[in-house]
Enzyme design. Structure first.
Site, mmCIF file in Angstrom:
data_model
loop_
_atom_site.group_PDB
_atom_site.id
_atom_site.type_symbol
_atom_site.label_atom_id
_atom_site.label_comp_id
_atom_site.label_asym_id
_atom_site.label_seq_id
_atom_site.Cartn_x
_atom_site.Cartn_y
_atom_site.Cartn_z
ATOM 1 N N CYS A 122 17.586 20.442 64.619
ATOM 2 C CA CYS A 122 18.463 20.702 63.451
ATOM 3 C C CYS A 122 18.438 22.123 63.209
ATOM 4 O O CYS A 122 19.625 22.794 63.186
ATOM 5 C CB CYS A 122 18.635 19.789 62.537
ATOM 6 S SG CYS A 122 17.205 19.808 61.474
ATOM 7 N N CYS A 130 20.601 16.572 64.822
ATOM 8 C CA CYS A 130 19.404 16.604 65.126
ATOM 9 C C CYS A 130 19.393 16.082 66.526
ATOM 10 O O CYS A 130 18.313 15.756 67.210
ATOM 11 C CB CYS A 130 18.641 15.834 64.460
ATOM 12 S SG CYS A 130 18.542 15.925 62.614
ATOM 13 N N LYS A 203 13.015 7.583 57.718
ATOM 14 C CA LYS A 203 13.830 8.647 57.109
ATOM 15 C C LYS A 203 15.216 8.359 56.704
ATOM 16 O O LYS A 203 15.806 7.948 57.507
ATOM 17 C CB LYS A 203 13.590 9.850 58.120
ATOM 18 C CG LYS A 203 14.257 11.067 57.509
ATOM 19 C CD LYS A 203 14.236 12.194 58.572
ATOM 20 C CE LYS A 203 14.862 13.444 58.234
ATOM 21 N NZ LYS A 203 14.618 14.559 59.074
ATOM 22 N N GLU A 241 12.291 -0.241 61.873
ATOM 23 C CA GLU A 241 11.952 1.284 62.172
ATOM 24 C C GLU A 241 10.526 1.468 62.381
ATOM 25 O O GLU A 241 10.181 1.872 63.447
ATOM 26 C CB GLU A 241 12.293 2.303 61.282
ATOM 27 C CG GLU A 241 13.842 2.432 61.276
ATOM 28 C CD GLU A 241 14.593 3.202 62.238
ATOM 29 O OE1 GLU A 241 13.578 3.732 63.166
ATOM 30 O OE2 GLU A 241 15.793 3.483 62.408
ATOM 31 N N LYS A 256 10.149 9.331 54.258
ATOM 32 C CA LYS A 256 10.812 10.296 53.546
ATOM 33 C C LYS A 256 12.010 9.960 53.118
ATOM 34 O O LYS A 256 13.009 9.432 53.990
ATOM 35 C CB LYS A 256 10.931 11.374 54.594
ATOM 36 C CG LYS A 256 11.534 12.408 54.295
ATOM 37 C CD LYS A 256 11.793 13.726 55.382
ATOM 38 C CE LYS A 256 12.383 14.900 55.014
ATOM 39 N NZ LYS A 256 12.384 16.019 56.161
ATOM 40 N N TYR A 321 5.587 20.268 48.632
ATOM 41 C CA TYR A 321 5.606 21.835 48.130
ATOM 42 C C TYR A 321 4.891 22.267 47.014
ATOM 43 O O TYR A 321 4.596 23.350 46.762
ATOM 44 C CB TYR A 321 7.057 22.199 47.977
ATOM 45 C CG TYR A 321 7.798 21.689 49.312
ATOM 46 C CD1 TYR A 321 8.006 22.728 50.230
ATOM 47 C CD2 TYR A 321 8.615 20.654 49.448
ATOM 48 C CE1 TYR A 321 8.644 22.462 51.483
ATOM 49 C CE2 TYR A 321 9.439 20.305 50.474
ATOM 50 C CZ TYR A 321 9.549 21.280 51.492
ATOM 51 O OH TYR A 321 10.352 20.884 52.655
#
Length: 334
Positions: A122, A130, A203, A241, A256, A321
């Site tokens: 992406c 993507c 995700k 998944e 995520k 982060y």
């Protein structure tokens, strides 16, 4: 036994007792720091929507990597912002692509630091999706369908080029059907059978990704990603998944985002015997930063509580982060 025989507060009375019986402990070894690299020189540019997170050109990258390593953080996940984009995302798999160059530089300086390569297209495609997309335009409105099977070949090329550059772990985040199988086969054929796959198994098509899309310049130019990322309302689908990725050869399973999906983290932990990774994403990070700047919360206390919560939910490792700040706070508490 009930009160007064049982007094649960007995084990909370002092810091020493609380430390002794604490069930969940977070350390810097549990953390992975995302790093954004970009083309050019002399660039250390703070991302406006992600205070404390920067774009780095390669000539200024070493100081950031030195700091991460010195804090005892064992791994980074590497995202690239390329100089040029095209329909197939060719900058993603070029030998001298920005991620490939950064990987070689980091491994030469800090061979002990794990480099995890985000494997997606992406950031590199001019349409921001993507995978390969067939675009249709009618009355000035663009629509398109991502071609799943055609996309796999380009993702394999990207993964192999990242492994060839020295990436320790391949982390495909594209959510194409069969992507783990295709990448595992491609890595094995290229002689990288020992390189593990950290699959973005679950995700979601989340609203929490906004600041990241600013950072990676990866917002879709039209449409959205709901045809390949998961519906946030679905939990049973997460098992399907993950089961598919396990069968196809994934070595680690990721959830995520993290905060709103702790139930999914716990489900994967209980159902599978692979390590579970939680991605504490950009929107989750930025909300804490914004509230802290307004004086509404104690940033340190809230961040560490969140990370402990993610680990308690079942995460074996956490991409966040907050990693550098958290590592500093944890070292100060030793």
């Amino acid at each position: 036994m009930a009160y007064p025989t049982t007094r649960l507060r007995r084990l909370r009375g002092t810091a020493a007792i609380r430390n002794m019986v604490r069930e969940t402990v977070i350390t810097p070894h549990d953390l992975i720091m995302p790093v954004f690299v970009t083309c050019g020189t002399g660039i250390k540019e703070e991302i406006a929507s992600m205070p404390g997170v920067y774009h780095f050109s390669l000539d200024l990258l070493d100081a950031e990597i030195d700091e991460i390593a010195a804090l005892g953080i064992p791994a980074i996940v590497l995202f690239g912002v390329p100089e040029t984009k095209d329909a197939v995302g060719s900058s993603a798999f070029e030998e001298d692509g920005i991620v490939q160059r950064a990987t070689r530089q980091i491994k030469a300086r800090h061979p002990e630091l794990l480099v995890i390569a985000d494997t997606c297209l992406c950031q590199y495609t001019d349409h921001g999706h993507c995978g390969m997309i067939h675009v249709h335009e009618a009355n000035g409105v663009k629509t398109g369908i991502v071609d799943n099977d055609e996309s796999l070949a380009y993702l394999v090329r990207t993964a192999v080029s990242q492994a060839a550059a020295g990436a320790d772990i391949i982390a495909p985040s594209n959510m194409m059907d069969g992507f783990v199988h295709a990448i595992r086969a491609g890595l094995d054929e290229a002689g990288f059978e020992s390189v593990p796959i950290m699959s973005y198994s679950v995700k979601y098509a989340s609203a929490f990704y906004g600041p990241f899309r600013d950072a990676a310049h990866s917002a879709p130019q039209f449409g959205d990603r709901k045809t390949y990322q998961m519906d946030p309302a679905n939990a049973r689908e997460a098992l399907r998944e993950a089961e598919a990725d396990v069968a196809e050869g994934a070595d680690m399973l990721m959830v995520k985002p993290a905060m709103a999906y702790m139930d999914i983290i716990r489900t994967l932990k209980e159902q599978f015997d692979l390590p579970v990774v939680a991605y504490n994403v950009s929107g989750e990070y930025s909300m804490i930063k914004a509230a802290a700047r307004l004086g509404w919360i104690d940033e340190k206390a809230v961040t560490l509580e969140l990370l402990v919560g993610l680990k308690r939910a079942g995460a074996d490792t956490i991409i966040t982060y907050h990693a550098k700040d958290a590592a500093r706070w944890l070292k100060e508490a030793e």
